[in-house]
Design a protein around this motif. Structure first.
Motif, PDB file in Angstrom:
ATOM      1  N   ALA A  41       0.835  -1.205   0.000  1.00  0.00           N
ATOM      2  CA  ALA A  41       0.000   0.000   0.000  1.00  0.00           C
ATOM      3  C   ALA A  41       0.868   1.253   0.000  1.00  0.00           C
ATOM      4  O   ALA A  41       1.846   1.335   0.745  1.00  0.00           O
ATOM      5  N   PRO A  42       0.547   2.258  -0.840  1.00  0.00           N
ATOM      6  CA  PRO A  42       1.235   3.540  -0.775  1.00  0.00           C
ATOM      7  C   PRO A  42       1.084   4.164   0.615  1.00  0.00           C
ATOM      8  O   PRO A  42       0.112   3.884   1.326  1.00  0.00           O
TER       9      PRO A  42
ATOM     10  N   ARG B  54       0.135   7.010   1.976  1.00  0.00           N
ATOM     11  CA  ARG B  54      -1.078   7.721   2.364  1.00  0.00           C
ATOM     12  C   ARG B  54      -2.256   6.752   2.520  1.00  0.00           C
ATOM     13  O   ARG B  54      -3.082   6.899   3.422  1.00  0.00           O
ATOM     14  N   ILE B  55      -2.311   5.744   1.640  1.00  0.00           N
ATOM     15  CA  ILE B  55      -3.355   4.725   1.754  1.00  0.00           C
ATOM     16  C   ILE B  55      -3.153   3.909   3.023  1.00  0.00           C
ATOM     17  O   ILE B  55      -4.108   3.588   3.739  1.00  0.00           O
ATOM     18  N   LYS B  56      -1.901   3.567   3.321  1.00  0.00           N
ATOM     19  CA  LYS B  56      -1.592   2.788   4.518  1.00  0.00           C
ATOM     20  C   LYS B  56      -2.060   3.514   5.772  1.00  0.00           C
ATOM     21  O   LYS B  56      -2.649   2.901   6.683  1.00  0.00           O
TER      22      LYS B  56
ATOM     23  N   TRP C 286     -10.952   0.976   0.818  1.00  0.00           N
ATOM     24  CA  TRP C 286      -9.550   1.225   1.126  1.00  0.00           C
ATOM     25  C   TRP C 286      -8.624   0.031   0.913  1.00  0.00           C
ATOM     26  O   TRP C 286      -7.409   0.161   1.081  1.00  0.00           O
TER      27      TRP C 286
ATOM     28  N   LEU D 176      -6.824  10.978  -5.420  1.00  0.00           N
ATOM     29  CA  LEU D 176      -5.827   9.922  -5.294  1.00  0.00           C
ATOM     30  C   LEU D 176      -4.858   9.966  -6.473  1.00  0.00           C
ATOM     31  O   LEU D 176      -5.235  10.310  -7.595  1.00  0.00           O
ATOM     32  N   SER D 177      -3.610   9.571  -6.212  1.00  0.00           N
ATOM     33  CA  SER D 177      -2.621   9.506  -7.279  1.00  0.00           C
ATOM     34  C   SER D 177      -2.845   8.261  -8.129  1.00  0.00           C
ATOM     35  O   SER D 177      -3.616   7.367  -7.762  1.00  0.00           O
TER      36      SER D 177
ATOM     37  N   ASP E 252      -0.723   5.825  -8.645  1.00  0.00           N
ATOM     38  CA  ASP E 252      -0.235   4.660  -7.907  1.00  0.00           C
ATOM     39  C   ASP E 252      -1.257   4.206  -6.871  1.00  0.00           C
ATOM     40  O   ASP E 252      -1.462   3.004  -6.664  1.00  0.00           O
ATOM     41  N   GLU E 253      -1.890   5.168  -6.206  1.00  0.00           N
ATOM     42  CA  GLU E 253      -2.888   4.822  -5.196  1.00  0.00           C
ATOM     43  C   GLU E 253      -4.103   4.151  -5.832  1.00  0.00           C
ATOM     44  O   GLU E 253      -4.643   3.177  -5.296  1.00  0.00           O
ATOM     45  N   CYS E 254      -4.530   4.641  -6.986  1.00  0.00           N
ATOM     46  CA  CYS E 254      -5.659   4.029  -7.692  1.00  0.00           C
ATOM     47  C   CYS E 254      -5.302   2.626  -8.175  1.00  0.00           C
ATOM     48  O   CYS E 254      -6.125   1.705  -8.081  1.00  0.00           O
TER      49      CYS E 254
ATOM     50  N   TYR F 152      -3.215   0.552  -6.815  1.00  0.00           N
ATOM     51  CA  TYR F 152      -3.209  -0.325  -5.646  1.00  0.00           C
ATOM     52  C   TYR F 152      -4.634  -0.746  -5.275  1.00  0.00           C
ATOM     53  O   TYR F 152      -4.909  -1.937  -5.066  1.00  0.00           O
TER      54      TYR F 152
END
Length: 439
Positions: A10-11, A13-15, A136, A203-204, A206-208, A210
């Motif tokens: 997880a990136p 911010r997501i973590k 999430w 969301l970035s 990378d976050e999307c 993930y």
């Protein structure tokens, strides 16, 4: 990504969002079950104070479950539509006020109304939690967080006899209701301050990526219509989950609502000793929920079908519940009975965690809370019937036939999961009408 590949890291911010969300879901879940369990812990004191029979106490114990179950159907769609932040926050406020009101009532009728209000307020907890996990976490990593938020229920139930028995014995049963209501209001404030629903536009890339790992179809927003919600009932998967969870929750709620009363009435334990004895099985349930979530993720990542893997885990746990309930009911030794009950509650909470993880795998991404709530509706029809039928059977005969009846019902539920839950529900239904839900 292949069926057996590892879930990406997880990136940052997501973590952080995941950690905050799961911490708050655990805290609110523990408070949720402390509030539900207060009536069970204070069972004998309330019956003596208000002059209630076993049958009347069974009705009072079930009043919460009827309103809770009936609210599941609209609550799931609301969680998908408006998001868990607002819905669960409002639910916390409503149920905490209802819990405190339970400490102020003086008649059987007013107590029933307070418990009905408690059921309405607590209804958003688990559909909202399922929606949080769907928001999430990627598909094949949802078992562990589902196990974590589900573990709050046995943990809260385990803590209830230990914490609330002290209030009941040292002060009065009314203070147990008032104190837990005040704690819930404090948790509502913290929830609104710290938790946020994800906004895809913020969301970035990378976050999307993930969050969308292993997704069959990416859904950027959830605008559930009545037709979308209604179409879930066209699938055998939905009915298998609804009927199956009925059996699982029925057996679990026999213990959840009647275990302290069973230990005092049938096995002649004192209230303080019951407080300790009744907490041990639910600490086992806490471990069951945590381990089941982790193991179901491990199996799902190595399986060709996430739905089948999670379904099989539910069925195995439920059959184990049936097997250990029988010697638990018939054993003469209190130690043997408690050991069997502990195994049953370990497996019951493992089954519950796997059932909610199954909902996140079987549901279309836009309707995770909706399907989870429909399953929970079936469960808490069972949860509403369990204390009433148990009280009636125990009063007419004993607790032994009441427990054996619950085992039969759980077996039927396991068969419903096995025979009807075979594949995920597709995101889009051909020809579905677009009738929006009321705002």
């Amino acid at each position: 990504m292949s069926e057996t590949s590892a879930v990406p890291v997880a990136p940052p911010r997501i973590k952080r969002a995941q950690q905050i969300a799961l911490t708050l879901l655990m805290i609110s879940g523990v408070v949720n079950y402390l509030d539900r369990g207060t009536l069970a812990v204070a069972n004998a004191s309330i019956r003596a104070d208000l002059g209630l029979s076993l049958s009347q106490m069974g009705v009072l114990l079930s009043a919460f479950s009827w309103s809770y179950a009936l609210c599941q159907l609209p609550i799931g769609a609301l969680a998908d539509r408006i998001g868990p932040r607002r819905l669960l926050g409002l639910g916390l406020i409503v149920w905490s006020l209802a819990q405190a009101a339970g400490g102020l009532v003086s008649t059987f009728g007013w107590f029933i109304l307070a418990r009905i209000a408690l059921g309405i307020g607590e209804a958003p907890q688990f559909p909202s939690a399922a929606r949080v996990v769907g928001n999430w976490f990627p598909l094949r990593a949802r078992g562990t967080p589902t196990g974590i938020f589900n573990s709050a229920s046995p943990l809260g139930t385990a803590l209830a006899p230990l914490l609330l028995s002290i209030l009941v014995v040292s002060f009065h049963w009314r203070w147990a209701f008032i104190a837990t209501g005040a704690v819930g209001l404090a948790v509502a404030v913290v929830w609104f301050i710290l938790y946020r629903d994800p906004v895809r536009a913020q969301l970035s890339a990378d976050e999307c990526r993930y969050l969308d790992a292993d997704a069959q179809e990416v859904v950027t927003q959830s605008n559930v219509t009545f037709a979308d919600w209604r179409s879930l009932f066209q699938h055998g998967t939905t009915w298998g989950m609804l009927i199956g969870f009925f059996g699982s929750v029925y057996l679990n709620w026999v213990y959840l609502t009647w275990l302290p009363g069973y230990l005092t009435a049938e096995r002649h334990m004192t209230l303080m000793r019951t407080g300790v004895a009744a907490s041990v099985p639910f600490f086992c349930g806490f471990l069951g929920a945590l381990s089941a979530g982790w193991l179901s993720d491990l199996v799902a990542r190595k399986s060709r079908s996430t739905v089948i893997a999670r379904r099989n885990a539910v069925v195995i746990c439920m059959l184990g519940m049936v097997v250990f309930t029988i010697p638990g009911a018939l054993a003469q030794s209190n130690i043997v009975a408690l050991a069997c009950i502990s195994v049953v509650i370990f497996l019951a909470n493992a089954a519950s965690a796997c059932s909610w993880a199954l909902a996140t795998a079987a549901a279309p991404q836009s309707r995770i809370a909706s399907l989870g709530a429909i399953q929970n509706f079936g469960g808490f029809i069972g949860g509403a019937l369990a204390p009433v039928l148990t009280g009636v059977i125990a009063q007419k005969w004993s607790f032994v036939p009441a427990l054996l009846t619950a085992a039969v019902i759980a077996f039927v539920g396991a068969m419903a999961y096995l025979l009807l839950v075979n594949k995920p529900i597709p995101e889009h239904e051909p020809g579905a009408a677009n009738v929006p839900l009321p705002a």
